[in-house]
Design a protein around this motif. Sequence first.
Motif, PDB file in Angstrom:
ATOM      1  N   ASP A 295       1.441   6.880 -13.075  1.00  0.00           N
ATOM      2  CA  ASP A 295       0.524   5.742 -13.493  1.00  0.00           C
ATOM      3  C   ASP A 295       1.391   4.513 -13.565  1.00  0.00           C
ATOM      4  O   ASP A 295       2.746   4.407 -13.760  1.00  0.00           O
ATOM      5  N   TYR A 296       0.798   3.494 -12.805  1.00  0.00           N
ATOM      6  CA  TYR A 296       1.674   2.246 -12.923  1.00  0.00           C
ATOM      7  C   TYR A 296       0.639   0.864 -12.596  1.00  0.00           C
ATOM      8  O   TYR A 296      -0.454   1.145 -12.822  1.00  0.00           O
ATOM      9  N   GLU A 297       1.261  -0.248 -13.090  1.00  0.00           N
ATOM     10  CA  GLU A 297       0.677  -1.493 -13.208  1.00  0.00           C
ATOM     11  C   GLU A 297       0.884  -1.955 -11.872  1.00  0.00           C
ATOM     12  O   GLU A 297       1.795  -2.232 -11.429  1.00  0.00           O
ATOM     13  N   PHE A 298      -0.303  -2.446 -11.565  1.00  0.00           N
ATOM     14  CA  PHE A 298      -0.147  -3.351 -10.021  1.00  0.00           C
ATOM     15  C   PHE A 298      -0.290  -4.690 -10.115  1.00  0.00           C
ATOM     16  O   PHE A 298      -1.149  -5.468 -10.629  1.00  0.00           O
ATOM     17  N   LEU A 299       0.755  -5.411 -10.025  1.00  0.00           N
ATOM     18  CA  LEU A 299       0.956  -6.888 -10.109  1.00  0.00           C
ATOM     19  C   LEU A 299       0.871  -7.559  -8.745  1.00  0.00           C
ATOM     20  O   LEU A 299       1.374  -7.153  -7.832  1.00  0.00           O
TER      21      LEU A 299
ATOM     22  N   VAL B 204      -6.905   2.453  -2.519  1.00  0.00           N
ATOM     23  CA  VAL B 204      -5.686   1.625  -2.167  1.00  0.00           C
ATOM     24  C   VAL B 204      -6.139   1.006  -0.738  1.00  0.00           C
ATOM     25  O   VAL B 204      -5.100   0.195  -0.362  1.00  0.00           O
ATOM     26  N   LEU B 205      -6.702   1.637  -0.064  1.00  0.00           N
ATOM     27  CA  LEU B 205      -7.042   0.955   1.131  1.00  0.00           C
ATOM     28  C   LEU B 205      -7.557  -0.639   1.269  1.00  0.00           C
ATOM     29  O   LEU B 205      -8.440  -0.655   0.686  1.00  0.00           O
ATOM     30  N   PRO B 206      -6.952  -1.380   1.856  1.00  0.00           N
ATOM     31  CA  PRO B 206      -7.277  -2.759   1.865  1.00  0.00           C
ATOM     32  C   PRO B 206      -8.639  -2.887   2.703  1.00  0.00           C
ATOM     33  O   PRO B 206      -9.099  -2.449   3.487  1.00  0.00           O
ATOM     34  N   GLU B 207      -9.506  -3.779   2.119  1.00  0.00           N
ATOM     35  CA  GLU B 207     -10.969  -3.918   2.693  1.00  0.00           C
ATOM     36  C   GLU B 207     -10.688  -4.915   4.069  1.00  0.00           C
ATOM     37  O   GLU B 207     -10.004  -5.852   4.045  1.00  0.00           O
ATOM     38  N   THR B 208     -11.497  -4.439   5.117  1.00  0.00           N
ATOM     39  CA  THR B 208     -11.030  -5.155   6.429  1.00  0.00           C
ATOM     40  C   THR B 208     -11.443  -6.535   6.290  1.00  0.00           C
ATOM     41  O   THR B 208     -10.714  -7.457   6.908  1.00  0.00           O
ATOM     42  N   GLU B 209     -12.567  -6.732   5.676  1.00  0.00           N
ATOM     43  CA  GLU B 209     -12.961  -8.421   5.647  1.00  0.00           C
ATOM     44  C   GLU B 209     -11.924  -9.054   4.927  1.00  0.00           C
ATOM     45  O   GLU B 209     -11.557 -10.321   5.390  1.00  0.00           O
TER      46      GLU B 209
ATOM     47  N   LYS C  32      12.719 -11.970  -0.452  1.00  0.00           N
ATOM     48  CA  LYS C  32      11.775 -12.660  -1.509  1.00  0.00           C
ATOM     49  C   LYS C  32      10.252 -12.186  -0.932  1.00  0.00           C
ATOM     50  O   LYS C  32       9.538 -12.905  -0.723  1.00  0.00           O
ATOM     51  N   LYS C  33      10.256 -10.857  -0.793  1.00  0.00           N
ATOM     52  CA  LYS C  33       8.808 -10.348  -0.174  1.00  0.00           C
ATOM     53  C   LYS C  33       8.592  -8.998  -1.115  1.00  0.00           C
ATOM     54  O   LYS C  33       9.402  -8.579  -1.717  1.00  0.00           O
ATOM     55  N   ILE C  34       7.088  -9.001  -0.982  1.00  0.00           N
ATOM     56  CA  ILE C  34       6.411  -7.627  -1.553  1.00  0.00           C
ATOM     57  C   ILE C  34       6.659  -6.642  -0.524  1.00  0.00           C
ATOM     58  O   ILE C  34       6.830  -7.052   0.582  1.00  0.00           O
ATOM     59  N   PRO C  35       6.550  -5.416  -0.907  1.00  0.00           N
ATOM     60  CA  PRO C  35       6.482  -4.760  -2.171  1.00  0.00           C
ATOM     61  C   PRO C  35       7.986  -4.875  -2.957  1.00  0.00           C
ATOM     62  O   PRO C  35       8.807  -4.637  -2.174  1.00  0.00           O
ATOM     63  N   VAL C  36       7.801  -4.720  -4.348  1.00  0.00           N
ATOM     64  CA  VAL C  36       8.887  -4.498  -5.198  1.00  0.00           C
ATOM     65  C   VAL C  36       8.447  -3.527  -6.233  1.00  0.00           C
ATOM     66  O   VAL C  36       7.412  -3.838  -6.726  1.00  0.00           O
ATOM     67  N   LEU C  37       9.242  -2.514  -6.289  1.00  0.00           N
ATOM     68  CA  LEU C  37       8.877  -1.494  -7.453  1.00  0.00           C
ATOM     69  C   LEU C  37       9.811  -1.574  -8.503  1.00  0.00           C
ATOM     70  O   LEU C  37      10.897  -1.964  -8.475  1.00  0.00           O
TER      71      LEU C  37
ATOM     72  N   MET D  89       0.931  -1.086  -0.132  1.00  0.00           N
ATOM     73  CA  MET D  89      -0.143  -0.025   0.024  1.00  0.00           C
ATOM     74  C   MET D  89       0.844   1.232  -0.100  1.00  0.00           C
ATOM     75  O   MET D  89       0.417   2.371  -0.706  1.00  0.00           O
ATOM     76  N   ARG D  90       2.054   1.366   0.825  1.00  0.00           N
ATOM     77  CA  ARG D  90       2.830   2.439   0.933  1.00  0.00           C
ATOM     78  C   ARG D  90       3.275   2.875  -0.605  1.00  0.00           C
ATOM     79  O   ARG D  90       3.108   4.140  -0.919  1.00  0.00           O
ATOM     80  N   PRO D  91       3.840   2.080  -1.489  1.00  0.00           N
ATOM     81  CA  PRO D  91       4.289   2.672  -2.661  1.00  0.00           C
ATOM     82  C   PRO D  91       3.155   3.201  -3.594  1.00  0.00           C
ATOM     83  O   PRO D  91       3.354   4.133  -4.257  1.00  0.00           O
ATOM     84  N   ARG D  92       1.963   2.291  -3.449  1.00  0.00           N
ATOM     85  CA  ARG D  92       0.944   2.898  -4.253  1.00  0.00           C
ATOM     86  C   ARG D  92       0.589   4.362  -3.766  1.00  0.00           C
ATOM     87  O   ARG D  92       0.077   4.855  -4.573  1.00  0.00           O
ATOM     88  N   VAL D  93       0.431   4.637  -2.600  1.00  0.00           N
ATOM     89  CA  VAL D  93      -0.194   5.968  -1.978  1.00  0.00           C
ATOM     90  C   VAL D  93       0.984   7.047  -2.552  1.00  0.00           C
ATOM     91  O   VAL D  93       0.424   7.908  -3.172  1.00  0.00           O
TER      92      VAL D  93
END
Lengths: 216, 216
Positions: free
Chosen positions: B13-17, B187-192, B36-41, B1-5
Amino acid sequence: MRPRVALNIKSVDYEFLQEQFGSKSELLLKSNPVHKKIPVLLHNGKPICESSIIVEYIDEVWSSSPSILPSDPHNRALARFWAAYLDEKVPLFWVITAASEEEKNAAVDQLKEVAVEMEGAYGETSRGGDFFGGDKIGVVDIAFGSMLGSARAIQVRVGVKLLDEEKTPGLVKWAEKFSADPAVKDVLPETEKLVEFAKLLSAKFKAAAASDPLRR
Amino acid sequence: MRPRVALNIKSVDYEFLQEQFGSKSELLLKSNPVHKKIPVLLHNGKPICESSIIVEYIDEVWSSSPSILPSDPHNRALARFWAAYLDEKVPLFWVITAASEEEKNAAVDQLKEVAVEMEGAYGETSRGGDFFGGDKIGVVDIAFGSMLGSARAIQVRVGVKLLDEEKTPGLVKWAEKFSADPAVKDVLPETEKLVEFAKLLSAKFKAAAASDPLRR
């Protein structure tokens, strides 16, 4: 040690105030109320805390060359990546002062992996120079170099050599060059003092680890 | 979420994989072989790893305003201090997905202390603005805001509210403003989804914690 090397690189005069083991000065508590930890840089009457943040601050305030972080954003990110990687490994050194044989061995194994990883990073980034990122001391050297004293103390206390000619020949040379650098040589801690300090800490950490279920 | 914000703040503009839970893509393993972890830009064909490093990279590459870090070195250091402070607390959120009741309670207590500490930092740095450091979203907001989803998931799973009107009134308002910001709201994740994810992780972490004496 990290802020002192950074200040030496920038040829900035500073006063070095030491804390006494077992007590925290009023100045420290006032300057770093959140972590209550050294190092703290006092500059223009304001405190800066956390060694990696202090190093970046020094690089930004005394921005005349030589610079400590690369100017290219990608190389800066890469240097920060390795410095952060090393920061995460610092607790492994502390474990050795206090833990059981099983935990000590696990920490030593992990530290050996760190050394091999850093040998690879050194090969990739030194590009023929003596240091990470090239021919002068930068943020990765400072982060890694601040661990050399602990590595030597481990060699004395645990009998394990973390850097050796076989697996990390580049780092063996790097450690010599780093330790002999004019910005570094007078601030490298003496191994004997570190060994004594490790013994003092052992008792303290054993007690703390036993009382904290999260081991933080 | 941090890089997206951060990218949204810069109007890049970016592509979100997305990665699939339980497996790691070839691209991820190749791009971040150390953690071996996300996030990677991925930018200009080169990977940048670690969310806080990515955010600084984005701020440096797209240096046109609005900036994410303050320009004054002391304020930058202060912002980095709080971002690093929050980074250290991230594992507390994970503990809650897996640990015993005793450990859960200890983690919740520590998270409540974090909230009170951050309420103080907000009061000191917002200077009448809505955000840490002033009137626009910066690096501390991004670091802290990325924890809001987990805080809400804790409220659902553990029944504990980490931010409340009584102890952290400033942060309650801050969380509303942050969550509603155009750079953030999509880009805020849904709580559920986070709650489901926490359940999935529980089993995995329980196994990992049991097999690692150092709990790292």
